[in-house]
Write an enzyme that holds these catalytic residues in place. Structure first.
Site, PDB file in Angstrom:
ATOM      1  N   ASN A  97      62.759  39.418  89.914  1.00  0.00           N
ATOM      2  CA  ASN A  97      61.651  40.295  90.304  1.00  0.00           C
ATOM      3  C   ASN A  97      61.497  40.152  91.818  1.00  0.00           C
ATOM      4  O   ASN A  97      60.969  39.151  92.296  1.00  0.00           O
ATOM      5  CB  ASN A  97      60.370  39.853  89.574  1.00  0.00           C
ATOM      6  CG  ASN A  97      59.146  40.603  90.063  1.00  0.00           C
ATOM      7  OD1 ASN A  97      59.256  41.616  90.761  1.00  0.00           O
ATOM      8  ND2 ASN A  97      57.966  40.119  89.697  1.00  0.00           N
ATOM      9  N   LYS A 101      59.677  41.806  93.757  1.00  0.00           N
ATOM     10  CA  LYS A 101      58.321  42.145  94.234  1.00  0.00           C
ATOM     11  C   LYS A 101      58.417  43.053  95.460  1.00  0.00           C
ATOM     12  O   LYS A 101      59.320  43.880  95.527  1.00  0.00           O
ATOM     13  CB  LYS A 101      57.517  40.879  94.526  1.00  0.00           C
ATOM     14  CG  LYS A 101      57.572  39.883  93.370  1.00  0.00           C
ATOM     15  CD  LYS A 101      56.598  38.765  93.522  1.00  0.00           C
ATOM     16  CE  LYS A 101      56.820  37.763  92.407  1.00  0.00           C
ATOM     17  NZ  LYS A 101      55.805  36.746  92.352  1.00  0.00           N
ATOM     18  N   HIS A 112      52.687  42.591  84.901  1.00  0.00           N
ATOM     19  CA  HIS A 112      52.856  41.358  85.692  1.00  0.00           C
ATOM     20  C   HIS A 112      51.476  40.864  86.123  1.00  0.00           C
ATOM     21  O   HIS A 112      50.579  41.661  86.392  1.00  0.00           O
ATOM     22  CB  HIS A 112      53.744  41.647  86.911  1.00  0.00           C
ATOM     23  CG  HIS A 112      54.154  40.401  87.618  1.00  0.00           C
ATOM     24  ND1 HIS A 112      53.329  39.750  88.511  1.00  0.00           N
ATOM     25  CD2 HIS A 112      55.278  39.659  87.544  1.00  0.00           C
ATOM     26  CE1 HIS A 112      53.947  38.667  88.953  1.00  0.00           C
ATOM     27  NE2 HIS A 112      55.128  38.587  88.386  1.00  0.00           N
ATOM     28  N   GLU A 127      50.397  39.797  88.817  1.00  0.00           N
ATOM     29  CA  GLU A 127      49.916  40.315  90.104  1.00  0.00           C
ATOM     30  C   GLU A 127      49.283  41.685  89.918  1.00  0.00           C
ATOM     31  O   GLU A 127      48.286  42.024  90.564  1.00  0.00           O
ATOM     32  CB  GLU A 127      51.073  40.354  91.118  1.00  0.00           C
ATOM     33  CG  GLU A 127      51.377  38.949  91.623  1.00  0.00           C
ATOM     34  CD  GLU A 127      52.816  38.695  92.002  1.00  0.00           C
ATOM     35  OE1 GLU A 127      53.573  39.666  92.200  1.00  0.00           O
ATOM     36  OE2 GLU A 127      53.198  37.519  92.095  1.00  0.00           O
ATOM     37  N   GLU A 185      54.450  33.886  81.669  1.00  0.00           N
ATOM     38  CA  GLU A 185      54.365  33.445  83.058  1.00  0.00           C
ATOM     39  C   GLU A 185      52.977  32.872  83.326  1.00  0.00           C
ATOM     40  O   GLU A 185      52.034  33.624  83.602  1.00  0.00           O
ATOM     41  CB  GLU A 185      54.587  34.641  83.991  1.00  0.00           C
ATOM     42  CG  GLU A 185      55.927  35.306  83.835  1.00  0.00           C
ATOM     43  CD  GLU A 185      56.326  36.019  85.121  1.00  0.00           C
ATOM     44  OE1 GLU A 185      57.356  35.638  85.689  1.00  0.00           O
ATOM     45  OE2 GLU A 185      55.596  36.914  85.564  1.00  0.00           O
ATOM     46  N   GLY A 230      54.936  31.515  92.072  1.00  0.00           N
ATOM     47  CA  GLY A 230      54.984  31.442  93.530  1.00  0.00           C
ATOM     48  C   GLY A 230      54.329  30.198  94.099  1.00  0.00           C
ATOM     49  O   GLY A 230      54.092  30.108  95.303  1.00  0.00           O
ATOM     50  N   SER A 234      58.043  29.866  89.176  1.00  0.00           N
ATOM     51  CA  SER A 234      58.742  28.886  90.006  1.00  0.00           C
ATOM     52  C   SER A 234      60.016  28.341  89.345  1.00  0.00           C
ATOM     53  O   SER A 234      60.307  27.138  89.449  1.00  0.00           O
ATOM     54  CB  SER A 234      57.801  27.750  90.417  1.00  0.00           C
ATOM     55  OG  SER A 234      56.723  28.266  91.177  1.00  0.00           O
TER      56      SER A 234
HETATM   57  C1  PEP Z   1      57.237  36.229  89.086  1.00  0.00           C
HETATM   58  O1  PEP Z   1      56.520  36.740  89.908  1.00  0.00           O
HETATM   59  O2  PEP Z   1      57.536  36.878  88.071  1.00  0.00           O
HETATM   60  C2  PEP Z   1      57.676  34.862  89.317  1.00  0.00           C
HETATM   61  C3  PEP Z   1      58.037  34.172  88.280  1.00  0.00           C
HETATM   62  O3  PEP Z   1      57.657  34.401  90.604  1.00  0.00           O
HETATM   63  P1  PEP Z   1      58.181  32.959  91.131  1.00  0.00           P
HETATM   64  O4  PEP Z   1      59.521  32.707  90.476  1.00  0.00           O
HETATM   65  O5  PEP Z   1      58.289  33.118  92.608  1.00  0.00           O
HETATM   66  O6  PEP Z   1      57.168  31.960  90.713  1.00  0.00           O
END
Ligand code: PEP
Length: 251
Positions: A9, A11, A95, A97, A167, A173, A213
């Site tokens: 992803n 973003k 997601h 976000e 998630e 992040g 992460s």
């Molecule tokens: C995401 O935004 O779907 C995500 C898992 O981000 P990160 O791997 O940077 O934590």
């Protein structure tokens, strides 16, 4: 047997040249495998260029969001029909976000899931709790409510083809990852819920990715959990050197 899906992803990161350069690096250093499926989800303005660079390869194209109707007066939105037309296989929906920053609700995510399936896209439906919710012991309730709301009204056949991504918001992040045991506990509970909603056969077919992460050094252990079927990767998907080892860990 569920084939793990590793999806990047991106973003709102990378410009056109760096996006295409990243695809060339990924294609140079990876090959098709029966053991893992790979996708990248660039910003919608670069779907065309990234799709052209991927054409005929083993890496699939995905989008990060869509609107729930096919066309019309919805300034700024992109439909599933358009994503399909430009070559997408996957679309990330709900997601955290988007849920947190744009106020997306389970009802809206559910409309999008139905619309995506109608045009033949595979939705990657994201769910996960915040740190406050985890600390208040609400993880199971929050995640179950999101799954029930986002997947409402699907037939078992439709449900079998979707991808879920667990998630935990506190792990996205932040560099903090759920431990393999913490992640597996939630994944197993999601699968139990899917069994209740759609039956055991369907629940066994649904891929449930972990996201938050994921990095080269924690991917192997996370992906070896029985109910973790791949990863949704943010930061580490922006460079070939950090994304390729995660793909290798699944393969
Ligand atoms: C995401 O935004 O779907 C995500 C898992 O981000 P990160 O791997 O940077 O934590």
């Amino acid at each position: 047997m569920r084939k793990p899906l590793i999806a990047g992803n991106w973003k709102m990161n990378l410009l056109r040249d760096s996006s295409v350069a990243l695809i060339h690096q990924l294609l140079d250093k990876s090959k098709a495998s029966d053991k893992v499926e790979v996708a990248v989800c660039p910003p919608s303005v670069y779907l065309h260029d990234v799709g052209a660079a991927l054409r005929g390869s083993h890496i699939a194209l995905g989008a990060q969001n869509m609107y729930h109707t096919d066309e019309g007066a919805y300034t700024g939105e992109v439909s599933g029909k358009m994503l399909k037309d430009i070559g997408c296989r996957y679309v990330i929906l709900g997601h955290s976000e988007r849920r947190q920053l744009m106020g997306e609700t389970d009802t809206q995510v559910n409309q999008k899931v139905h619309a995506a399936l109608k045009v033949g896209l595979v939705p990657i439906v994201c769910v996960g709790e915040t740190l406050d919710q985890r600390e208040a012991g609400q993880t199971t309730t929050v995640v179950r409510t999101q799954c029930e709301g986002s997947l409402a009204g699907l037939t078992s056949e439709q449900a079998a083809g979707i991808v879920l991504a667990y998630e935990p918001v506190w792990a996205i992040g932040t560099g903090k990852t759920a431990s393999p045991a913490q992640a597996e506990e939630v994944h197993a509970d999601i699968r139990a819920l899917l069994t209740k909603m759609f039956g055991a056969d369907t629940a066994q077919k649904v891929r449930i990715q972990y996201g938050g992460s994921v990095k080269a050094d924690n991917a192997k252990e996370l992906l070896s959990q029985p109910n973790i079927d791949g990863a949704l990767v943010g930061g580490a998907s922006l460079k070939a050197d950090s994304f390729l080892p995660i793909i290798d860990a699944a393969g």
